[in-house]
Design an enzyme around this catalytic site. Sequence first.
Site, PDB file in Angstrom:
ATOM      1  N   SER A   1       2.227  11.124   5.641  1.00 43.35           N
ATOM      2  CA  SER A   1       1.536  10.101   6.219  1.00 43.35           C
ATOM      3  C   SER A   1       2.622   9.163   7.134  1.00 43.35           C
ATOM      4  O   SER A   1       3.726   9.343   6.927  1.00 43.35           O
ATOM      5  CB  SER A   1       1.232   8.976   5.205  1.00 43.35           C
ATOM      6  OG  SER A   1       0.856   7.809   5.473  1.00 43.35           O
TER       7      SER A   1
ATOM      8  N   TYR B   1       2.948   5.568  -3.312  1.00 43.81           N
ATOM      9  CA  TYR B   1       2.382   6.410  -2.299  1.00 43.81           C
ATOM     10  C   TYR B   1       3.330   6.605  -1.131  1.00 43.81           C
ATOM     11  O   TYR B   1       3.386   8.105  -0.652  1.00 43.81           O
ATOM     12  CB  TYR B   1       1.091   5.555  -1.802  1.00 43.81           C
ATOM     13  CG  TYR B   1       0.218   6.422  -0.687  1.00 43.81           C
ATOM     14  CD1 TYR B   1      -0.515   7.340  -1.240  1.00 43.81           C
ATOM     15  CD2 TYR B   1       0.522   6.129   0.566  1.00 43.81           C
ATOM     16  CE1 TYR B   1      -1.163   8.093  -0.228  1.00 43.81           C
ATOM     17  CE2 TYR B   1      -0.119   6.745   1.602  1.00 43.81           C
ATOM     18  CZ  TYR B   1      -0.986   7.831   1.097  1.00 43.81           C
ATOM     19  OH  TYR B   1      -1.940   8.543   2.120  1.00 43.81           O
TER      20      TYR B   1
END
Length: 284
Positions: free
Chosen positions: A176, A189
């Site tokens: 990401s 995350y």
Amino acid sequence: MEMKIPPQHQDVQPGLESELDPQPKVIRYTYVGSGKLQGKVALITGGDSGIGRAVAVHFAREGADVAIAYTPREEGDAQRTRQLVEQEGQQCLLLPGDLRDASYCERLPGDTVRRFGKLNILVNNAGLQLAHERFEDITDEDLVNTFEINIYSFFRVTRASLNYLHEGDCIINTTSVTAYQGRADLPEYSATKGAIMSFTRALSSNLAEKKIRVNGVAPGPIWTPLNPASVDAEQVAQFGKDVPMKRPGQPSEVAPAYVYLASADASYVTGQTLHPNGGTIINA
């Protein structure tokens, strides 16, 4: 690709694609397959919805059969993905389970091979995203669940897949933009996505002698069920407006990157990460 996203929220992780408004775009009508993955077999974790669904459909349009791993709660989404793959003339194996369970992770590649006879492409894509405005609100349960799904499963499924992958096969990991930038409300995350980036680089070196390529894709804000299941409704309505292109991306705009990395077009590419992120500059 402009779209208006109304405020919305889903209370349970993982979110459901069937409940998104508007529905994400899975594949562009102008995308023409050219047999880039003809005769290949792919295993995709988190393949029921979002980026995983789009990758499954693009792979199918390029000639691959697909197995998808997903949680039982997402059965409806998984069945829809199977329909979309079958509409492309390919087969889709559904493999429900819990990626926090090591034994489930270890079974996935073997189950895929028992159905299709081989495994050529592994896409580690499943992810859990929990938002916390205050760092001290992160519980041990949140931490463990995020790491179990977002990085431990990558190690476990990959380890089991290496019993079947051979020269010319490949692994693609979904990281990401948060791996490179961090995000204040997504500490755990972001940490797991950074781990995936490092895992990709290390694994590519480890498997280079076996001629198994390992690469990553680091999406920016993409319209998937992950988002309304993570943040409040008003934040969802503003999703993607902070990137240079001023909009969220569609899964259909990300999946072709996976096709490239899985195909012979990327035969000299390993240890790299592609960045479909709406124009955010990543210097790493």
